[in-house]
Design an enzyme around this catalytic site. Structure first.
Site, PDB file in Angstrom:
ATOM      1  N   LYS A  26      16.252  -9.160  14.372  1.00 47.78           N
ATOM      2  CA  LYS A  26      16.262  -7.721  14.079  1.00 47.78           C
ATOM      3  C   LYS A  26      17.599  -7.083  14.464  1.00 47.78           C
ATOM      4  O   LYS A  26      18.110  -6.245  13.740  1.00 47.78           O
ATOM      5  CB  LYS A  26      15.159  -6.983  14.863  1.00 47.78           C
ATOM      6  CG  LYS A  26      13.748  -7.316  14.430  1.00 47.78           C
ATOM      7  CD  LYS A  26      12.755  -6.332  15.040  1.00 47.78           C
ATOM      8  CE  LYS A  26      12.720  -6.328  16.559  1.00 47.78           C
ATOM      9  NZ  LYS A  26      12.075  -7.494  17.171  1.00 47.78           N
ATOM     10  N   ARG A  30       5.555  -0.304  18.422  1.00 43.61           N
ATOM     11  CA  ARG A  30       5.032  -1.612  18.822  1.00 43.61           C
ATOM     12  C   ARG A  30       3.532  -1.572  19.034  1.00 43.61           C
ATOM     13  O   ARG A  30       2.937  -2.620  19.278  1.00 43.61           O
ATOM     14  CB  ARG A  30       5.691  -2.051  20.123  1.00 43.61           C
ATOM     15  CG  ARG A  30       6.910  -2.967  19.929  1.00 43.61           C
ATOM     16  CD  ARG A  30       7.492  -3.188  21.301  1.00 43.61           C
ATOM     17  NE  ARG A  30       8.208  -4.404  21.504  1.00 43.61           N
ATOM     18  CZ  ARG A  30       9.541  -4.499  21.469  1.00 43.61           C
ATOM     19  NH1 ARG A  30      10.272  -3.480  21.120  1.00 43.61           N
ATOM     20  NH2 ARG A  30      10.127  -5.633  21.770  1.00 43.61           N
ATOM     21  N   ARG A  34      19.933 -17.391  22.935  1.00 39.85           N
ATOM     22  CA  ARG A  34      20.521 -16.079  22.658  1.00 39.85           C
ATOM     23  C   ARG A  34      21.358 -15.600  23.840  1.00 39.85           C
ATOM     24  O   ARG A  34      20.993 -15.791  24.989  1.00 39.85           O
ATOM     25  CB  ARG A  34      19.364 -15.094  22.417  1.00 39.85           C
ATOM     26  CG  ARG A  34      19.806 -13.737  22.009  1.00 39.85           C
ATOM     27  CD  ARG A  34      18.741 -13.029  21.247  1.00 39.85           C
ATOM     28  NE  ARG A  34      17.687 -12.483  22.086  1.00 39.85           N
ATOM     29  CZ  ARG A  34      16.805 -11.606  21.630  1.00 39.85           C
ATOM     30  NH1 ARG A  34      16.851 -11.205  20.376  1.00 39.85           N
ATOM     31  NH2 ARG A  34      15.869 -11.150  22.426  1.00 39.85           N
ATOM     32  N   ARG A  38      19.673 -12.445  28.708  1.00 37.14           N
ATOM     33  CA  ARG A  38      18.764 -11.401  29.181  1.00 37.14           C
ATOM     34  C   ARG A  38      17.629 -12.031  29.987  1.00 37.14           C
ATOM     35  O   ARG A  38      17.143 -13.101  29.633  1.00 37.14           O
ATOM     36  CB  ARG A  38      18.174 -10.650  27.978  1.00 37.14           C
ATOM     37  CG  ARG A  38      19.046  -9.506  27.544  1.00 37.14           C
ATOM     38  CD  ARG A  38      18.641  -8.946  26.207  1.00 37.14           C
ATOM     39  NE  ARG A  38      17.196  -8.814  26.022  1.00 37.14           N
ATOM     40  CZ  ARG A  38      16.648  -8.393  24.894  1.00 37.14           C
ATOM     41  NH1 ARG A  38      17.404  -8.059  23.868  1.00 37.14           N
ATOM     42  NH2 ARG A  38      15.346  -8.311  24.782  1.00 37.14           N
ATOM     43  N   ARG A  81       6.100 -12.490  25.725  1.00 34.70           N
ATOM     44  CA  ARG A  81       6.459 -11.449  24.753  1.00 34.70           C
ATOM     45  C   ARG A  81       5.866 -11.757  23.382  1.00 34.70           C
ATOM     46  O   ARG A  81       5.432 -10.862  22.667  1.00 34.70           O
ATOM     47  CB  ARG A  81       7.987 -11.326  24.655  1.00 34.70           C
ATOM     48  CG  ARG A  81       8.609 -10.753  25.910  1.00 34.70           C
ATOM     49  CD  ARG A  81      10.106 -10.865  25.900  1.00 34.70           C
ATOM     50  NE  ARG A  81      10.710  -9.969  24.927  1.00 34.70           N
ATOM     51  CZ  ARG A  81      11.981 -10.050  24.541  1.00 34.70           C
ATOM     52  NH1 ARG A  81      12.761 -10.989  25.021  1.00 34.70           N
ATOM     53  NH2 ARG A  81      12.461  -9.208  23.672  1.00 34.70           N
TER      54      ARG A  81
END
Ligand code: AMP
Length: 225
Positions: free
Chosen positions: A13, A88, A127, A160, A171
């Site tokens: 995203k 969400r 990531r 992160r 998540r």
């Protein structure tokens, strides 16, 4: 034009948001980025959100809705905006409907990037992000030009906390149980499902093909605003 970029954590995203908003010249609003900025600034909202985010949970609807309202009421949002990571929950989707109504904005166009869960865990653990400008890299598919450093400002990249594997799994569970039902809320609107397990260039091409016929509306709103 109001765009909702939908999809599980790690589906790309952030990358598509950058491509779309630099093309359309509308602001990208990521509630995740806004919450991380609140944490960095040490605000009361940041303090309330910090431990929830570190564990992969969702911050309360009231807090996020209020933060969203403040942001989309700013003048730069009047030609339209892109939301990444919001809504969400079904409550947030209903709240957004009311906000768009109050701001006299058209209903959102929903772009849903779908990627199978198995592919996501691998993607997220590779990531990296620039803590200064928030640009996202992927060591497998989109590495920085110089290892470990941001292409734009040479800041050392970080992983992160919520991209660690156990948190990623939490998540994804949260997404499946709370966020997938939000898509049902949008089934009678301008809704497009896009395969997210392809290169960012192909995905962007498909998205621009979807949005191009709708661009007249953005132009009119910019001229009016
Ligand atoms: P993201 O950067 O969108 O992956 O968001 C990172 C984290 O911020 C999420 O795992 C949540 O803890 C929190 N967060 C971001 N957006 C929302 C939202 N719309 N509602 C609740 N929590 C959110």
């Amino acid at each position: 034009m109001v765009l909702l970029l939908f999809g599980p954590p790690g589906c790309g995203k952030g990358t598509q948001s950058r491509l779309i908003t630099s093309w359309l010249k509308i602001p990208a609003i990521s509630t995740g980025e806004m919450l991380r900025a609140e944490i960095q600034a040490g605000t009361a909202l940041g303090q309330a959100a910090q431990s929830i985010m570190a564990g992969g949970g969702l911050v309360g609807d009231d807090l996020v809705n209020e933060m969203l309202l403040q942001r989309v009421s700013k003048p730069d949002c009047s030609p339209g905006f892109l939301l990444d990571g919001y809504p969400r929950t079904v409550e947030q989707a209903e709240y957004l409907d009311r906000v768009l109504d109050d701001l006299k904005m058209p209903p959102a166009v929903v772009l849903h990037l779908d990627v199978p869960n198995d592919a996501l865990v691998g993607r997220m653990s590779s990531r990296r992000q620039c803590p200064k400008c928030s640009r996202v890299y992927n060591l497998l598919h989109q590495p920085p030009r110089v290892a470990g450093l941001c292409d734009d400002d040479a800041t050392p990249l970080i992983t992160r906390k919520d991209d660690r594997e156990e948190v990623v799994r939490a998540r994804l569970e949260m997404y499946d149980c709370l966020t997938r039902p939000v898509l049902a809320h949008y089934q009678h609107t301008d809704y497009f499902q896009i395969r997210g397990d392809r290169s960012p260039g192909y995905i962007f091409e498909e998205i621009s093909g979807i949005l191009e016929p709708r661009l007249g509306n953005v132009q009119q709103a910019m001229e009016a605003g």
